[in-house]
Design a protein around this motif. Sequence first.
Motif, PDB file in Angstrom:
ATOM      1  N   SER A 197       2.180   0.031 -10.697  1.00  0.00           N
ATOM      2  CA  SER A 197       1.049   0.375  -9.830  1.00  0.00           C
ATOM      3  C   SER A 197       0.366  -0.852  -9.252  1.00  0.00           C
ATOM      4  N   ASP A 198       0.666  -2.024  -9.813  1.00  0.00           N
ATOM      5  CA  ASP A 198       0.093  -3.277  -9.314  1.00  0.00           C
ATOM      6  C   ASP A 198       0.902  -4.443  -9.859  1.00  0.00           C
ATOM      7  N   VAL A 199       0.522  -5.655  -9.464  1.00  0.00           N
ATOM      8  CA  VAL A 199       1.254  -6.840  -9.903  1.00  0.00           C
ATOM      9  C   VAL A 199       0.744  -7.365 -11.248  1.00  0.00           C
ATOM     10  N   ALA A 200       0.016  -6.523 -11.970  1.00  0.00           N
ATOM     11  CA  ALA A 200      -0.377  -6.846 -13.342  1.00  0.00           C
ATOM     12  C   ALA A 200       0.389  -5.984 -14.344  1.00  0.00           C
ATOM     13  N   GLY A 201       1.410  -5.277 -13.857  1.00  0.00           N
ATOM     14  CA  GLY A 201       2.270  -4.511 -14.752  1.00  0.00           C
ATOM     15  C   GLY A 201       1.740  -3.161 -15.172  1.00  0.00           C
ATOM     16  N   THR A 202       0.703  -2.644 -14.495  1.00  0.00           N
ATOM     17  CA  THR A 202       0.203  -1.306 -14.808  1.00  0.00           C
ATOM     18  C   THR A 202       1.308  -0.288 -14.527  1.00  0.00           C
ATOM     19  N   PRO A 203       1.614   0.598 -15.475  1.00  0.00           N
ATOM     20  CA  PRO A 203       2.705   1.560 -15.276  1.00  0.00           C
ATOM     21  C   PRO A 203       2.562   2.322 -13.960  1.00  0.00           C
ATOM     22  N   PHE A 204       3.692   2.602 -13.325  1.00  0.00           N
ATOM     23  CA  PHE A 204       3.679   3.267 -12.030  1.00  0.00           C
ATOM     24  C   PHE A 204       3.072   4.667 -12.136  1.00  0.00           C
ATOM     25  N   SER A 205       2.206   4.979 -11.179  1.00  0.00           N
ATOM     26  CA  SER A 205       1.619   6.309 -11.078  1.00  0.00           C
ATOM     27  C   SER A 205       1.799   6.811  -9.653  1.00  0.00           C
ATOM     28  N   PRO A 206       2.261   8.052  -9.476  1.00  0.00           N
ATOM     29  CA  PRO A 206       2.405   8.601  -8.122  1.00  0.00           C
ATOM     30  C   PRO A 206       1.080   8.673  -7.370  1.00  0.00           C
ATOM     31  N   GLU A 207      -0.042   8.617  -8.076  1.00  0.00           N
ATOM     32  CA  GLU A 207      -1.360   8.701  -7.445  1.00  0.00           C
ATOM     33  C   GLU A 207      -1.953   7.337  -7.094  1.00  0.00           C
ATOM     34  N   SER A 208      -1.257   6.273  -7.412  1.00  0.00           N
ATOM     35  CA  SER A 208      -1.815   4.939  -7.209  1.00  0.00           C
ATOM     36  C   SER A 208      -1.957   4.611  -5.719  1.00  0.00           C
ATOM     37  N   PRO A 209      -3.033   3.906  -5.330  1.00  0.00           N
ATOM     38  CA  PRO A 209      -3.198   3.507  -3.919  1.00  0.00           C
ATOM     39  C   PRO A 209      -2.222   2.410  -3.508  1.00  0.00           C
ATOM     40  N   ASP A 210      -1.755   1.636  -4.453  1.00  0.00           N
ATOM     41  CA  ASP A 210      -0.800   0.567  -4.189  1.00  0.00           C
ATOM     42  C   ASP A 210       0.370   0.688  -5.159  1.00  0.00           C
ATOM     43  N   MET A 211       1.400  -0.095  -4.910  1.00  0.00           N
ATOM     44  CA  MET A 211       2.494  -0.206  -5.893  1.00  0.00           C
ATOM     45  C   MET A 211       3.158  -1.558  -5.770  1.00  0.00           C
ATOM     46  N   ALA A 212       3.791  -1.966  -6.839  1.00  0.00           N
ATOM     47  CA  ALA A 212       4.484  -3.243  -6.877  1.00  0.00           C
ATOM     48  C   ALA A 212       5.944  -2.991  -7.218  1.00  0.00           C
ATOM     49  N   HIS A 255       0.845  -1.186   0.000  1.00  0.00           N
ATOM     50  CA  HIS A 255       0.000   0.000   0.000  1.00  0.00           C
ATOM     51  C   HIS A 255       0.888   1.247   0.000  1.00  0.00           C
ATOM     52  N   SER A 256       0.488   2.232  -0.781  1.00  0.00           N
ATOM     53  CA  SER A 256       1.275   3.455  -0.892  1.00  0.00           C
ATOM     54  C   SER A 256       0.847   4.481   0.150  1.00  0.00           C
ATOM     55  N   LEU A 257       1.603   5.570   0.243  1.00  0.00           N
ATOM     56  CA  LEU A 257       1.265   6.649   1.173  1.00  0.00           C
ATOM     57  C   LEU A 257      -0.032   7.346   0.774  1.00  0.00           C
ATOM     58  N   ASN A 258      -0.458   7.210  -0.473  1.00  0.00           N
ATOM     59  CA  ASN A 258      -1.751   7.774  -0.875  1.00  0.00           C
ATOM     60  C   ASN A 258      -2.887   7.132  -0.085  1.00  0.00           C
ATOM     61  N   THR A 259      -2.806   5.821   0.104  1.00  0.00           N
ATOM     62  CA  THR A 259      -3.820   5.125   0.887  1.00  0.00           C
ATOM     63  C   THR A 259      -3.721   5.518   2.358  1.00  0.00           C
ATOM     64  N   PHE A 260      -2.504   5.634   2.865  1.00  0.00           N
ATOM     65  CA  PHE A 260      -2.305   6.055   4.258  1.00  0.00           C
ATOM     66  C   PHE A 260      -2.957   7.406   4.513  1.00  0.00           C
ATOM     67  N   ASP A 261      -2.778   8.334   3.586  1.00  0.00           N
ATOM     68  CA  ASP A 261      -3.313   9.692   3.765  1.00  0.00           C
ATOM     69  C   ASP A 261      -4.840   9.715   3.817  1.00  0.00           C
ATOM     70  N   MET A 262      -5.488   8.721   3.234  1.00  0.00           N
ATOM     71  CA  MET A 262      -6.949   8.684   3.192  1.00  0.00           C
ATOM     72  C   MET A 262      -7.564   8.071   4.451  1.00  0.00           C
ATOM     73  N   ILE A 263      -6.767   7.406   5.269  1.00  0.00           N
ATOM     74  CA  ILE A 263      -7.284   6.719   6.456  1.00  0.00           C
ATOM     75  C   ILE A 263      -7.444   7.708   7.606  1.00  0.00           C
ATOM     76  N   PHE A 292       4.163   2.561   2.326  1.00  0.00           N
ATOM     77  CA  PHE A 292       5.470   2.850   1.746  1.00  0.00           C
ATOM     78  C   PHE A 292       5.412   3.938   0.679  1.00  0.00           C
ATOM     79  N   SER A 293       6.498   4.694   0.585  1.00  0.00           N
ATOM     80  CA  SER A 293       6.782   5.501  -0.597  1.00  0.00           C
ATOM     81  C   SER A 293       7.679   4.663  -1.509  1.00  0.00           C
ATOM     82  N   ARG A 294       7.857   5.099  -2.719  1.00  0.00           N
ATOM     83  CA  ARG A 294       8.745   4.362  -3.623  1.00  0.00           C
ATOM     84  C   ARG A 294      10.168   4.318  -3.042  1.00  0.00           C
ATOM     85  N   GLU A 338      14.708   1.498  -0.491  1.00  0.00           N
ATOM     86  CA  GLU A 338      15.748   1.451   0.542  1.00  0.00           C
ATOM     87  C   GLU A 338      15.662   0.175   1.363  1.00  0.00           C
ATOM     88  N   GLU A 339      14.440  -0.272   1.649  1.00  0.00           N
ATOM     89  CA  GLU A 339      14.274  -1.490   2.439  1.00  0.00           C
ATOM     90  C   GLU A 339      14.864  -2.689   1.725  1.00  0.00           C
TER      91      GLU A 339
END
Length: 283
Positions: free
Chosen positions: A262-277, A176-184, A241-243, A248-249
Amino acid sequence: MGIDMFDKLEKINACPAPFEFYTAVDLWTDAHTSKKMLEYHLDDSIDLSSRNKTFIERSVNWIVSCFGVGENTRIADFGCGPGLYTTRFAEHHADVTGIDFSERAIDYARTVAAQKGLAINYHRENYLAFETEKRFDLITLIFCDFCALSPFQRKTLLTRFYTLLKPGGAVLLDVHSLNTFDMIEEAATYERNLLDHFWSPDEYYGFLNTFKYDEDKVTLDKYTIVEKTRARTVYNWLQFFSRNSLREEFEKFGFEAEAFYSDVAGTPFSPESPDMAIVAKKR
């Protein structure tokens, strides 16, 4: 009576330190909740324990293409559940290993493999302790399982991943990205039979406290379940997480972050995505 009740409510609403308590074993091994989790895994209409069938098919097709999955590819799927990914990997002729806490999920996965004539190696155990002489081309950990682990557990897991991979082997996982964290938002709710008897087939009162730890980028859903004969607390932690923090981890444990999506289906990375892979390779 009043003082005793006040003390109990104070305990229910108390905020622990990040990852102070860990109860994932109870969630996945309890007879009733593990049954409900399997039902959620197998329900194509919802994304609760697993993603829906359409996404999984798209994800597997991308993974097969991206990593050249075929007859000589060794894959280990950590947290494999009822085999939604492992079954499909094996159908693409990969040598597949699946590891999961839940006996119910592993039994289901083994049944499916037997029905389809697939030779999949399933292990019912805590994947943090998984050991084998096999070395893998690809390790997957899907549906943001990585987020539920404490810093120490993530260290343990990444060290184990590094050991289990062949030279040049890769890890694919999502978070989960920080975008999702910010919405909680923090909240406290109470309901009889919270989540429609998810926690017990019997009558109970359920309390849910959502805590947010801004400095650590962690959230906690703390469930207190009060039945006639017992009371228990379940802690559902999530690290966000941030990218850069995810990169770093991985780099601390000898991996190179090769790509982000942006996901485990290969969707190109977006800074606005709720998740990332991340695809991280063993150096």
